[in-house]
Design an enzyme around this catalytic site. Structure first.
Site, short mmCIF file in Angstrom:
data_model
loop_
_atom_site.label_atom_id
_atom_site.label_comp_id
_atom_site.label_asym_id
_atom_site.label_seq_id
_atom_site.Cartn_x
_atom_site.Cartn_y
_atom_site.Cartn_z
N LYS A 147 4.40 19.21 -81.26
CA LYS A 147 3.36 18.19 -81.41
C LYS A 147 2.26 18.37 -80.37
O LYS A 147 1.08 18.19 -80.66
CB LYS A 147 4.00 16.81 -81.31
CG LYS A 147 4.95 16.50 -82.45
CD LYS A 147 5.73 15.22 -82.21
CE LYS A 147 6.69 14.93 -83.36
NZ LYS A 147 7.54 13.74 -83.11
N ASP A 207 10.66 19.50 -80.25
CA ASP A 207 9.88 18.66 -81.15
C ASP A 207 8.58 18.22 -80.49
O ASP A 207 7.49 18.35 -81.07
CB ASP A 207 10.70 17.44 -81.56
CG ASP A 207 9.93 16.45 -82.41
OD1 ASP A 207 9.87 16.64 -83.64
OD2 ASP A 207 9.36 15.50 -81.84
N GLY A 240 20.84 6.06 -85.78
CA GLY A 240 20.05 6.91 -86.65
C GLY A 240 18.77 7.46 -86.04
O GLY A 240 17.97 8.09 -86.72
N ILE A 254 1.30 6.65 -86.91
CA ILE A 254 0.14 6.38 -86.05
C ILE A 254 -1.05 7.23 -86.49
O ILE A 254 -0.95 8.45 -86.53
CB ILE A 254 0.47 6.68 -84.58
CG1 ILE A 254 1.70 5.89 -84.13
CG2 ILE A 254 -0.72 6.35 -83.68
CD1 ILE A 254 2.19 6.28 -82.74
N GLU A 294 19.47 13.07 -84.51
CA GLU A 294 20.15 13.87 -85.52
C GLU A 294 21.55 14.24 -85.02
O GLU A 294 21.86 14.12 -83.83
CB GLU A 294 19.36 15.16 -85.78
CG GLU A 294 17.94 14.94 -86.26
CD GLU A 294 17.87 14.45 -87.69
OE1 GLU A 294 18.90 14.56 -88.40
OE2 GLU A 294 16.82 13.95 -88.10
#
Length: 431
Positions: A208, A204, A190, A139, A193
């Site tokens: 960000k 995470d 998938g 993006i 993790e």
């Protein structure tokens, strides 16, 4: 067009790195035309050089375990880092910048922890530091904040920036799966993790959020400044409560500025949002981010937030940009932290809560509960009573109030004899 190639060193050749190498080779002619000079991949630093890799056009002679030697090579012009983590990435990027080489990185953790040091090195040595792929995959989000909106004043950034958690919460909402079951499906597909901690505990998304807040409000914000809650405590009761009030649960990154108080806030936590909100319709592993600014109004950015090809697309976009700058002898934007605003603790942030209480079925319960809210100066927006006997329940949604007051209210409610259980506590975002 310049005929002498710009020579590129690639650090890392995992899911993203291998796709970057493949696209550089497959699209070499187009990239050269867009840059104004050919791009030549001259080395790929890896930990296991003998590992079987099938990347068309990329020979085994390009692979090396000497990452430091590669970035310091005098004939290398540009460095792409897709290793991740703090070290050795930080040392390698600094070595590249200190030798005047521009760097493209996808390393959100490093940028959120020590981006200021990297920016300073780039400034001192006349190099570029680009990192579009660090947030929201393919993006185009950071470039608009750094460049397109630089003449505007951003007020708020609100979004879904982690595809794994969005997939899990979407499955819990649409199929009735529990957290563990939804996580297992995400892992099998998938999206998660083997160790999903960084995603499901919100690390995470917090990294960000720090990057987004820093760019949006021209203030240095680190991951440690971001209030963080993950989704591991989201229950079927929370999902059911959200459905009952026409909402859905999402893990949101929320970055806001109070210009009058000269403070910014950045937080990541699960929240209920109305199903009419555009973010409510963001399904599976997709990301979406709202930016609200004074002049442009509301802007929404949507697309795949992870994966080899989408992330490589963002990396190559940055690579073309820094290569163009190299050809023309110009530089892109550096760090903009001139505002130097204070980071507001989450307790001062004004939020709304949705609270579900299992209560005794007897007179006076509602007045006692309302008294607790009054003690903390928290105003109630709506209250719903349901059930009888052991199924008696109160569902309360508050008006905006300081988060510290709402947290204290919940603690007081848990201590009430007439409250058998606080079955659901969730922040609510209605804007």
């Amino acid at each position: 067009m310049r005929t002498e190639p710009l020579r590129v060193a690639l650090l890392g050749c995992g899911v993203v790195g291998s796709e970057v190498a493949r696209l550089m080779t497959a699209n070499a002619a187009d990239l050269a035309a867009r840059v104004g000079a050919p791009l030549e991949l001259v080395g790929i630093a890896v930990r296991r050089p003998n590992r079987q890799r099938e990347i068309p056009g990329v020979g085994a002679e390009l692979f090396t375990t000497d990452a430091e030697g590669l970035v310091k090579r005098a004939d290398v012009d540009l460095v792409v880092e897709v290793i991740g983590g703090i070290e050795p990435s930080r040392s390698l990027i600094l070595a590249a910048l200190e030798s005047g080489k521009s760097v493209v990185s996808a390393n959100k953790a490093l940028l959120a922890e020590d981006g200021g040091t990297l920016y300073q090195a780039a400034e001192r040595h006349g190099a570029d530091l680009y990192y579009e792929a660090a947030v929201a995959g393919a993006i185009p989000l950071l470039r608009p904040l750094r460049e397109s909106l630089v003449g505007d004043r951003v007020r708020r950034v609100l979004g879904i920036v982690n595809g794994t958690t969005n997939f899990i919460l979407d499955r819990m909402d649409t199929t009735g799966a529990g957290f563990t079951e939804a996580l297992e499906e995400a892992t099998a597909l998938g999206y998660a993790e083997a160790d999903p901690t960084a995603d499901v505990e919100g690390f995470d998304a917090a990294a960000k959020a720090a990057i987004l807040a820093g760019l949006a409000f021209h203030t240095r914000v680190t991951a440690s400044d971001v209030y963080r809650e993950g989704i591991t405590e989201v229950t079927a009761a929370d999902i059911a409560s959200a459905k009952a009030m026409g909402s859905v649960v999402k893990l949101l990154a929320i970055c806001e500025v109070d210009q009058e108080a000269k403070k910014v806030s950045a937080r990541v936590h699960p929240a209920m949002i109305p199903r009419s909100h555009p973010l409510a319709g963001v399904r599976e592993a997709y990301n979406a981010v709202f930016i609200e600014s004074e002049s442009a109004g509301q802007l929404m950015f949507y697309g795949p937030g992870a994966g080899g090809s989408p992330t490589a697309s963002a990396v190559l976009g940055d690579l073309v940009a820094v290569a163009r700058n190299k050809v023309t002898g110009s530089r892109g934007p550096g760090e903009s932290a001139y505002a130097g605003l204070t980071v507001r603790p989450v307790g001062e942030a004004r939020t709304r809560y949705h609270i579900s209480l299992d209560v005794d079925d007897k007179p006076g319960v509602l007045s006692a509960v309302a008294g607790i809210f009054a003690e903390q100066d928290v105003s109630i927006a709506t209250v719903r009573q349901s059930g009888r006997g052991l199924d008696a329940q109160l569902v309360i949604v508050t008006h905006l109030a300081p988060d510290a007051a709402l947290t204290a209210t919940v603690a007081r409610l848990r201590a009430l004899d007439i409250v058998r259980d606080v079955s659901s506590v969730m922040r609510v975002e209605s804007d």
